[in-house]
Design an enzyme around this catalytic site. Structure first.
Site, PDB file in Angstrom:
ATOM      1  N   GLU A 217      -2.478  -9.822   9.294  1.00  0.00           N
ATOM      2  CA  GLU A 217      -1.529 -10.421   8.524  1.00  0.00           C
ATOM      3  C   GLU A 217      -0.009 -10.614   9.096  1.00  0.00           C
ATOM      4  O   GLU A 217       0.436 -11.810   9.016  1.00  0.00           O
ATOM      5  CB  GLU A 217      -1.426  -9.905   7.154  1.00  0.00           C
TER       6      GLU A 217
ATOM      7  N   ASP B 150      -0.662  -4.989   6.117  1.00  0.00           N
ATOM      8  CA  ASP B 150      -1.650  -5.644   5.322  1.00  0.00           C
ATOM      9  C   ASP B 150      -1.493  -6.107   3.880  1.00  0.00           C
ATOM     10  O   ASP B 150      -0.939  -5.192   3.083  1.00  0.00           O
ATOM     11  CB  ASP B 150      -3.177  -5.219   5.614  1.00  0.00           C
ATOM     12  N   GLU B 151      -1.863  -7.071   3.334  1.00  0.00           N
ATOM     13  CA  GLU B 151      -2.180  -7.101   1.953  1.00  0.00           C
ATOM     14  C   GLU B 151      -0.807  -6.925   1.127  1.00  0.00           C
ATOM     15  O   GLU B 151      -1.223  -6.158   0.183  1.00  0.00           O
ATOM     16  CB  GLU B 151      -3.123  -6.407   1.226  1.00  0.00           C
ATOM     17  N   VAL B 152       0.192  -7.536   1.429  1.00  0.00           N
ATOM     18  CA  VAL B 152       1.429  -7.507   0.818  1.00  0.00           C
ATOM     19  C   VAL B 152       1.623  -8.412  -0.217  1.00  0.00           C
ATOM     20  O   VAL B 152       1.264  -9.382  -0.050  1.00  0.00           O
ATOM     21  CB  VAL B 152       2.601  -7.632   1.867  1.00  0.00           C
TER      22      VAL B 152
ATOM     23  N   HIS C 272       1.075  -1.185   0.073  1.00  0.00           N
ATOM     24  CA  HIS C 272      -0.001   0.005   0.136  1.00  0.00           C
ATOM     25  C   HIS C 272       0.891   1.212   0.088  1.00  0.00           C
ATOM     26  O   HIS C 272       0.619   2.231   0.563  1.00  0.00           O
ATOM     27  CB  HIS C 272      -0.928   0.027   1.254  1.00  0.00           C
TER      28      HIS C 272
END
Lengths: 562, 562
Positions: B411, B358-360, B298
């Site tokens: 995460e 998050d969301e890597v 992000h």
């Protein structure tokens, strides 16, 4: 609409080519910056409303733009009546439109930039005026728009003047909107327009927005703001679902008790002056106001101010104190309706009144012994749809006697009421609406499609695409039947909507419906629509409409120093 | 929170009884009008905000109200420091709150009614002042709220004075809100309050709202308005998701290029002065500001203003020109982060910083030959979650060195990073969040629940009920584990939200989360909540928050003559 277009096409001597083909080949690709390795290439790095050629909404039927740009000097540029126009400076409707569109084009940055830099500093030639020519002998300045009005126009933008031709003022209004969409401001604050030629007309004649002022009262200002937004999207019908079970905000001249007792509060009403204002504000924008007075169901609020209008419900042989739909068996009901619709017919100038007729609950009628007796006498058996039709036909007769056309919700047709030949049937049930369109038009009635466009049903994400993808003519039927589909409506029912959220909930989602109803059938490219819709949304925002974002990003004007 | 409550309960010498039992037995039934034979009896015929006893939100832990009413004279009524309070008139925080709540109670109708009718005309005795007593030796007027702050308060409203006792100013702020909710205006314009006693404290210590200023820039005014709304709902954490892939509006002191290049525009930024203003505005309302600087994913917008920060992506052995997450293998990355988080630690006074995580997306790391080499050297094999953890642990160490606590998305925990013992894990994945809460707290980490409260996911109808029904402690675990759930957050991600629709989209839907996090576990009656929420929404509207309607109807104040 076929008629109107043919006429103007003839008058202007033009060959009509589908816009989507011509415009695509000429449109510049939008600049792109690099995107991450994650999701698809991202449009969000672009400021919306940056690229003017991508900002037309709804897309005109035919357009050709050139890379050659002309500059407009706000201090000199004029909107004027052109030679040969039947409209004169006394045409209030056009004068008001000239002022309005001048403001939309230049108003927001007048103080900021005017005179800061001489126009001569730029290489572009100047566009000095837009000449508006109305070709009909009577321009229609003081008339009301109607179903058969011509909204077609032809626009040429070339040095040194732009010319907007239309048969009637309604087409001029649409053309002014388009011209204003072509004008854009560059990074240096110059106003530019590409040389262009546009020939345009609506695909459907009836392009409506339904607002519901009964579930929540909407302040006058909210209604006017949305009339502005409608004009920006070339909508031409404001379907005013003005009263319903929950409240009766319409202040009647003959029956003031209806709103005295039936409105949420004595201040949450539309006075005769308010109604006149809405109608005139709409007229100046080429928008018809069609009021809906929905009976015999959806009338709980009517019963508060009009004694004996509703059916008393029974339980075990006794009245419960509750009331059902309008009582269809009393003469007094029809006396009331005769007088009431006489008023409505005179207050609302449109040729049509919407009479509702949807969702009638038969249980109260069934419980009432007098109603049962009446059913027997009429030979209706136990078919209460026949009683409903009996009532509706009486109402249709009353309204016809005032020379008004009628629109009704689909149940009235489904329940086999005897309708006048030109009664418009509005199709709203989402379940198999194509089949319903087929039946309605097969029976020879004009239809308006609302079913796929209930915008009060919200969901996450870009649901405008769902509305955009609808093809109204995708229903089984002959060419004759297809011609009977006169248009559609985006409906924003008010259970969860009031002045706090109306505008961002409606716009730009309704814009998708606006383009579907105006532009050519083959304008279906979602990517192209996305780019234009973002720009269009930013333009609405600039013009004071709090339209919600289409997706991530920002509007160029938001990034400018205030 | 257990601690704070026990302390105040002790100080005030009160027996705590669940509010829901006491209040229900004393509350008047709302008047009903007749309803039609159609759907269930309709609440819509009532104006919301008409019944004062039904207007508390969130419901206090313990309350007793009497039918006896006291009258307040706006011209005489005072909010004052009570005898024995450690706070003095020099306590800016309380002075500001006094002024604010006076305005909320009387301001809207001051011009309209004051002095029109002498108070003596009414039979009710008068309530002349509210005395606020802060019991802690240091009232905390100039301090910042924190996770361990006491928000408990005790309020008695009896003739002739009301007394609000709290250990710290934070409790006084909550009590002022409650007192202002008790005061109501009758049809004649008199201000009344029922004699009452309230003992109250929050069930959870962390009650947050996440706003996202990266997908769309939010003007300062929108943020401040929502801090007001948060205070009305007793929220105490503003989780400021300030930057993300799309834009970097935070203007850094050390690294101004981050926003120069990474913001949507040089005007769409938060300057140091803006940030200070938000923090102070929040502090005055007892709200913590926790900034989130989400890395290593992000971060596309970071890369624009900080060379070599992001990982270059490769394809077929060649760099593509695109970039992935923060480059975790370079010393320069950690040099930058050390300096950057030094600034953040000093700009934001809260004891916690949210570090994201998050969301890597590993695909870019996988493509990069130098990253692959580094993986080999570190013995990570092909487990890129280990590389992610390696990076995050470095960041956690940096931030720890500035004595800041850390919050991370789930995460980081799931990927088994070595976390400091007090690191707070925020659970956001809707899929089996109960299980995740169980794991997180089972491992001994404090948790914040966000998963069921992603308010950017919208749907038709009263979805507040869905948020309201969530019971945060419904997850498998010991009593010790339950104590580790420190609260929750309602998250309004910004993909489809900007200033045009933020407020009505967030409120009053977030209010459901507010009550769930504040009130007793057994406050679950949806009908009661519906009635109170409608009134609460009307109150927010009256106070300038464009909260959307809960359902059909209107607010009493809308019906009053302006």
């Amino acid at each position: 609409m076929g008629r109107a277009m043919g006429l103007v096409g003839l008058l202007l001597g033009l060959v009509l080519v589908p816009a989507v083909l011509v415009s695509t080949s000429l449109r510049h690709g939008a600049p792109r910056t690099e995107a991450g390795p994650g999701p698809a290439p991202a449009d969000w790095e672009l400021a919306a409303d940056a690229v003017s050629e991508d900002s037309l909404w709804p897309l005109p039927q035919w357009l050709r733009t050139s890379p050659r740009q002309l500059q407009l000097a706000p201090g000199r540029f004029q909107l004027v009546h052109g030679a040969g126009s039947s409209a004169r400076p006394g045409c209030g409707l056009l004068q008001d439109a000239f002022r309005r569109y001048y403001e939309y084009m230049f108003g927001h940055s007048r103080r900021r930039r005017w005179g800061r830099r001489p126009l001569a500093a730029r290489a572009e030639p100047e566009l000095s005026e837009l000449q508006v020519v109305i070709e009909a002998p009577d321009p229609g300045c003081d008339s009301f728009p109607h179903l058969g009005s011509s909204e077609a126009y032809h626009l040429t933008v070339t040095e040194p003047v732009a010319i907007l031709k239309a048969y009637e003022v309604w087409g001029a209004l649409r053309g002014l909107e388009t011209f204003s969409q072509l004008v854009h401001e560059d990074d240096y604050g110059s106003f530019l327009v590409n040389e262009s030629e546009i020939n345009d007309f609506p695909r459907f004649a009836h392009r409506g927005i339904l607002l519901d002022t009964s579930r929540h009262y909407l302040p006058l200002k909210s209604i006017l703001t949305n009339l502005d937004a409608m004009a920006f999207n070339k909508f031409n019908v404001f379907h005013w679902h003005i009263v319903d079970d929950q409240s009766f905000p319409y202040q009647s001249i003959y029956f003031p008790e209806l709103s005295d007792k039936g409105a949420y509060s004595c201040n949450l009403i539309y006075t005769p002056a308010d109604v006149r204002l809405v109608i005139e504000y709409a007229r100046l924008r080429g928008i018809r106001v069609i009021p809906e007075f929905d009976t015999p169901g959806h009338t709980q609020s009517w019963g508060k101010g009009q004694k004996d209008l509703l059916t008393p419900c029974y339980d075990g042989g006794q009245p419960t104190g509750s009331f059902g739909p309008v009582n269809p068996i009393l003469n007094t009901t029809y006396d009331f309706m005769t007088k009431f619709f006489k008023e409505i017919s005179s207050v609302f100038p449109d040729a049509y009144i919407h009479l509702g007729g949807d969702e009638v609950d038969f249980s109260c009628w069934k419980s009432n012994p007098e109603v049962k007796e009446f059913m027997k006498k009429q030979g209706f058996g136990s078919d209460y749809a026949k009683l409903e039709s009996y009532y509706i036909q009486n109402i249709l007769d009353i309204v016809s006697s005032y020379n008004k056309g009628q629109i009704i919700w689909q149940e009235v047709f489904d329940h086999k009421a005897q309708l006048k030949p030109d009664t418009v049937v509005q199709v709203w049930m989402a379940n198999s609406y194509a089949h319903e369109l087929s039946s309605v038009t097969g029976a020879g009635f004009p239809a308006v499609l609302a079913a796929p466009w209930y915008l009060d049903y919200i969901s996450y994400g870009q649901d405008w695409k769902k509305y955009y993808r609808v093809e109204p003519l995708d229903f089984p039927g002959s060419e004759e039947q297809k011609k009977l589909l006169i248009g559609g409506e985006a409906c924003l029912w008010g259970e969860f909507v009031d002045a706090t959220n109306l505008t961002p909930r409606l716009w730009p989602r309704a814009s998708a419906v606006g383009e579907r109803l105006w532009s050519s059938r083959n304008v279906t490219d979602l990517q192209d629509a996305y780019r234009r819709l973002r720009n269009h949304r930013c333009r609405m925002l600039r013009r004071g409409i709090a339209a919600e974002p289409v997706f991530v990003g920002y509007c160029a004007h938001e990034g400018r120093r205030p």
